[in-house]
Scaffold this motif. Structure first.
Motif, PDB file in Angstrom:
ATOM      1  N   ALA A  20      14.103  13.318   4.878  1.00 55.61           N
ATOM      2  CA  ALA A  20      12.662  13.089   4.949  1.00 55.61           C
ATOM      3  C   ALA A  20      12.155  12.523   3.631  1.00 55.61           C
ATOM      4  CB  ALA A  20      11.931  14.377   5.294  1.00 55.61           C
ATOM      5  N   GLN A  21      12.686  13.018   2.506  1.00 56.87           N
ATOM      6  CA  GLN A  21      12.266  12.498   1.212  1.00 56.87           C
ATOM      7  C   GLN A  21      12.664  11.041   1.060  1.00 56.87           C
ATOM      8  OE1 GLN A  21      13.940  15.120  -1.688  1.00 56.87           O
ATOM      9  NE2 GLN A  21      12.509  16.761  -1.260  1.00 56.87           N
ATOM     10  N   ASP A  22      13.880  10.675   1.499  1.00 58.13           N
ATOM     11  CA  ASP A  22      14.308   9.286   1.433  1.00 58.13           C
ATOM     12  C   ASP A  22      13.435   8.420   2.327  1.00 58.13           C
ATOM     13  OD1 ASP A  22      17.891   9.853   1.051  1.00 58.13           O
ATOM     14  OD2 ASP A  22      16.253   9.789  -0.397  1.00 58.13           O
ATOM     15  N   PHE A  23      13.052   8.932   3.476  1.00 58.09           N
ATOM     16  CA  PHE A  23      12.214   8.191   4.400  1.00 58.09           C
ATOM     17  C   PHE A  23      10.855   7.915   3.771  1.00 58.09           C
ATOM     18  CE2 PHE A  23      10.987   6.510   8.355  1.00 58.09           C
ATOM     19  CZ  PHE A  23       9.698   6.940   8.628  1.00 58.09           C
ATOM     20  N   GLN A  24      10.304   8.881   3.041  1.00 55.29           N
ATOM     21  CA  GLN A  24       9.000   8.715   2.422  1.00 55.29           C
ATOM     22  C   GLN A  24       9.042   7.720   1.263  1.00 55.29           C
ATOM     23  OE1 GLN A  24       6.104   9.764   3.525  1.00 55.29           O
ATOM     24  NE2 GLN A  24       7.155  10.690   5.255  1.00 55.29           N
ATOM     25  N   ARG A  25      10.206   7.486   0.684  1.00 58.21           N
ATOM     26  CA  ARG A  25      10.315   6.528  -0.419  1.00 58.21           C
ATOM     27  C   ARG A  25      10.244   5.094   0.073  1.00 58.21           C
ATOM     28  NH1 ARG A  25      15.207   9.651  -3.107  1.00 58.21           N
ATOM     29  NH2 ARG A  25      14.034  11.381  -3.981  1.00 58.21           N
ATOM     30  N   GLU A  26      10.552   4.863   1.350  1.00 55.95           N
ATOM     31  CA  GLU A  26      10.466   3.524   1.905  1.00 55.95           C
ATOM     32  C   GLU A  26       9.001   3.100   1.937  1.00 55.95           C
ATOM     33  OE1 GLU A  26      10.854   1.466   6.225  1.00 55.95           O
ATOM     34  OE2 GLU A  26      12.342   2.959   5.714  1.00 55.95           O
ATOM     35  N   PRO A  27       8.690   1.916   1.439  1.00 56.48           N
ATOM     36  CA  PRO A  27       7.292   1.483   1.425  1.00 56.48           C
ATOM     37  C   PRO A  27       6.686   1.478   2.825  1.00 56.48           C
ATOM     38  CG  PRO A  27       8.659   0.004   0.145  1.00 56.48           C
ATOM     39  CD  PRO A  27       9.579   0.944   0.859  1.00 56.48           C
ATOM     40  N   GLY A  28       5.553   2.120   2.972  1.00 56.97           N
ATOM     41  CA  GLY A  28       4.854   2.146   4.248  1.00 56.97           C
ATOM     42  C   GLY A  28       5.451   3.051   5.295  1.00 56.97           C
ATOM     43  N   ALA A  29       6.273   4.019   4.889  1.00 58.08           N
ATOM     44  CA  ALA A  29       6.962   4.872   5.857  1.00 58.08           C
ATOM     45  C   ALA A  29       6.006   5.640   6.759  1.00 58.08           C
ATOM     46  CB  ALA A  29       7.880   5.845   5.133  1.00 58.08           C
ATOM     47  N   GLY A  30       4.886   6.096   6.260  1.00 58.46           N
ATOM     48  CA  GLY A  30       3.977   6.885   7.075  1.00 58.46           C
ATOM     49  C   GLY A  30       2.824   6.090   7.670  1.00 58.46           C
ATOM     50  N   ILE A  31       2.900   4.765   7.597  1.00 57.83           N
ATOM     51  CA  ILE A  31       1.807   3.916   8.056  1.00 57.83           C
ATOM     52  C   ILE A  31       2.180   3.292   9.400  1.00 57.83           C
ATOM     53  CG2 ILE A  31       0.420   1.880   7.507  1.00 57.83           C
ATOM     54  CD1 ILE A  31       1.203   2.352   4.582  1.00 57.83           C
ATOM     55  N   PRO A  32       1.279   3.334  10.379  1.00 60.45           N
ATOM     56  CA  PRO A  32       1.594   2.698  11.667  1.00 60.45           C
ATOM     57  C   PRO A  32       1.662   1.172  11.521  1.00 60.45           C
ATOM     58  CG  PRO A  32      -0.664   3.501  11.657  1.00 60.45           C
ATOM     59  CD  PRO A  32      -0.021   3.976  10.385  1.00 60.45           C
ATOM     60  N   THR A  33       2.583   0.556  12.252  1.00 62.15           N
ATOM     61  CA  THR A  33       2.759  -0.887  12.208  1.00 62.15           C
ATOM     62  C   THR A  33       1.821  -1.560  13.203  1.00 62.15           C
ATOM     63  OG1 THR A  33       5.087  -0.586  11.654  1.00 62.15           O
ATOM     64  CG2 THR A  33       4.448  -2.752  12.438  1.00 62.15           C
ATOM     65  N   GLY A  39      -5.101 -15.612  14.336  1.00 61.17           N
ATOM     66  CA  GLY A  39      -6.505 -15.488  13.969  1.00 61.17           C
ATOM     67  C   GLY A  39      -6.873 -14.151  13.361  1.00 61.17           C
ATOM     68  N   MET A  40      -5.944 -13.234  13.309  1.00 54.28           N
ATOM     69  CA  MET A  40      -6.199 -11.909  12.733  1.00 54.28           C
ATOM     70  C   MET A  40      -6.444 -12.062  11.229  1.00 54.28           C
ATOM     71  SD  MET A  40      -3.529  -8.816  13.075  1.00 54.28           S
ATOM     72  CE  MET A  40      -3.827  -7.206  12.468  1.00 54.28           C
ATOM     73  N   GLU A  41      -7.537 -11.495  10.735  1.00 52.86           N
ATOM     74  CA  GLU A  41      -7.849 -11.585   9.314  1.00 52.86           C
ATOM     75  C   GLU A  41      -7.164 -10.457   8.553  1.00 52.86           C
ATOM     76  OE1 GLU A  41     -11.910 -12.177   8.243  1.00 52.86           O
ATOM     77  OE2 GLU A  41     -12.278 -13.429  10.006  1.00 52.86           O
ATOM     78  N   LEU A  42      -6.447 -10.814   7.498  1.00 53.71           N
ATOM     79  CA  LEU A  42      -5.761  -9.843   6.656  1.00 53.71           C
ATOM     80  C   LEU A  42      -6.365  -9.895   5.257  1.00 53.71           C
ATOM     81  CD1 LEU A  42      -2.042 -10.547   7.619  1.00 53.71           C
ATOM     82  CD2 LEU A  42      -3.561  -8.804   8.558  1.00 53.71           C
ATOM     83  N   ASP A  43      -6.688  -8.738   4.723  1.00 53.89           N
ATOM     84  CA  ASP A  43      -7.216  -8.628   3.367  1.00 53.89           C
ATOM     85  C   ASP A  43      -6.063  -8.187   2.466  1.00 53.89           C
ATOM     86  OD1 ASP A  43      -8.619  -8.136   1.023  1.00 53.89           O
ATOM     87  OD2 ASP A  43      -9.556  -6.299   1.763  1.00 53.89           O
ATOM     88  N   VAL A  44      -5.255  -9.138   2.021  1.00 53.79           N
ATOM     89  CA  VAL A  44      -4.059  -8.830   1.237  1.00 53.79           C
ATOM     90  C   VAL A  44      -4.364  -9.013  -0.244  1.00 53.79           C
ATOM     91  CG1 VAL A  44      -1.643  -9.396   0.808  1.00 53.79           C
ATOM     92  CG2 VAL A  44      -2.579  -9.604   3.120  1.00 53.79           C
ATOM     93  N   GLN A  45      -4.388  -7.901  -0.969  1.00 58.05           N
ATOM     94  CA  GLN A  45      -4.576  -7.935  -2.416  1.00 58.05           C
ATOM     95  C   GLN A  45      -3.217  -8.009  -3.116  1.00 58.05           C
ATOM     96  OE1 GLN A  45      -7.577  -8.007  -3.908  1.00 58.05           O
ATOM     97  NE2 GLN A  45      -6.706  -8.117  -5.939  1.00 58.05           N
ATOM     98  N   ARG A  46      -2.263  -7.200  -2.597  1.00 61.84           N
ATOM     99  CA  ARG A  46      -0.940  -7.144  -3.226  1.00 61.84           C
ATOM    100  C   ARG A  46       0.103  -6.780  -2.174  1.00 61.84           C
ATOM    101  NH1 ARG A  46       1.316  -2.665  -7.242  1.00 61.84           N
ATOM    102  NH2 ARG A  46      -0.044  -1.411  -5.941  1.00 61.84           N
ATOM    103  N   VAL A  47       1.197  -7.537  -2.114  1.00 61.78           N
ATOM    104  CA  VAL A  47       2.295  -7.251  -1.192  1.00 61.78           C
ATOM    105  C   VAL A  47       3.231  -6.256  -1.864  1.00 61.78           C
ATOM    106  CG1 VAL A  47       4.270  -8.215   0.046  1.00 61.78           C
ATOM    107  CG2 VAL A  47       2.132  -9.508  -0.095  1.00 61.78           C
ATOM    108  N   LEU A  48       3.501  -5.140  -1.175  1.00 59.66           N
ATOM    109  CA  LEU A  48       4.375  -4.105  -1.728  1.00 59.66           C
ATOM    110  C   LEU A  48       5.803  -4.213  -1.205  1.00 59.66           C
ATOM    111  CD1 LEU A  48       1.881  -1.133  -1.328  1.00 59.66           C
ATOM    112  CD2 LEU A  48       2.324  -2.499  -3.368  1.00 59.66           C
ATOM    113  N   TYR A  49       5.951  -4.700   0.035  1.00 56.35           N
ATOM    114  CA  TYR A  49       7.276  -4.803   0.654  1.00 56.35           C
ATOM    115  C   TYR A  49       7.229  -5.891   1.714  1.00 56.35           C
ATOM    116  CZ  TYR A  49      11.170  -3.749   3.733  1.00 56.35           C
ATOM    117  OH  TYR A  49      12.286  -3.856   4.513  1.00 56.35           O
ATOM    118  N   ARG A  50       8.330  -6.606   1.842  1.00 53.01           N
ATOM    119  CA  ARG A  50       8.448  -7.619   2.884  1.00 53.01           C
ATOM    120  C   ARG A  50       9.901  -7.692   3.303  1.00 53.01           C
ATOM    121  NH1 ARG A  50       9.626 -12.705   3.684  1.00 53.01           N
ATOM    122  NH2 ARG A  50       8.293 -14.032   4.922  1.00 53.01           N
TER     123      ARG A  50
END
Length: 88
Positions: A20-33, A39-50
């Protein structure tokens, strides 16, 4: 023999928390995709992972985790053309 069983039980009980700790280290692990749509507007200030698609061929799904101008994290999935060419 009892000591080996006890140690084994303790290690087995700790394994899920280690993963679980390793999973949480992955960028965006707890964020829904969210799937990107045209046409979807994205407010991107900084890219953390791609996702790296440089070694893939054809149209492939890519995930990007980013921070918006308010400091909130988002994860979006979109399709991209992979750059890898297979020259045999």
């Amino acid at each position: 023999m009892k000591i080996a069983s006890a140690v084994s039980a303790v290690l087995a009980s700790l394994a899920p928390s280690v993963f679980a700790q390793d999973f949480q280290r992955e960028p965006g692990a707890g964020i829904p995709t969210v799937d990107y749509h045209y046409g979807m507007e994205l407010d991107v200030q900084r890219v953390l992972y791609r996702t790296d698609a440089s070694q893939r061929t054809g149209v492939v799904p890519v995930t990007m985790v980013y921070e918006d101008s308010k400091g909130e994290l988002h994860k979006v999935r979109f399709l991209e053309w992979g750059n890898h060419t297979s020259n045999s």
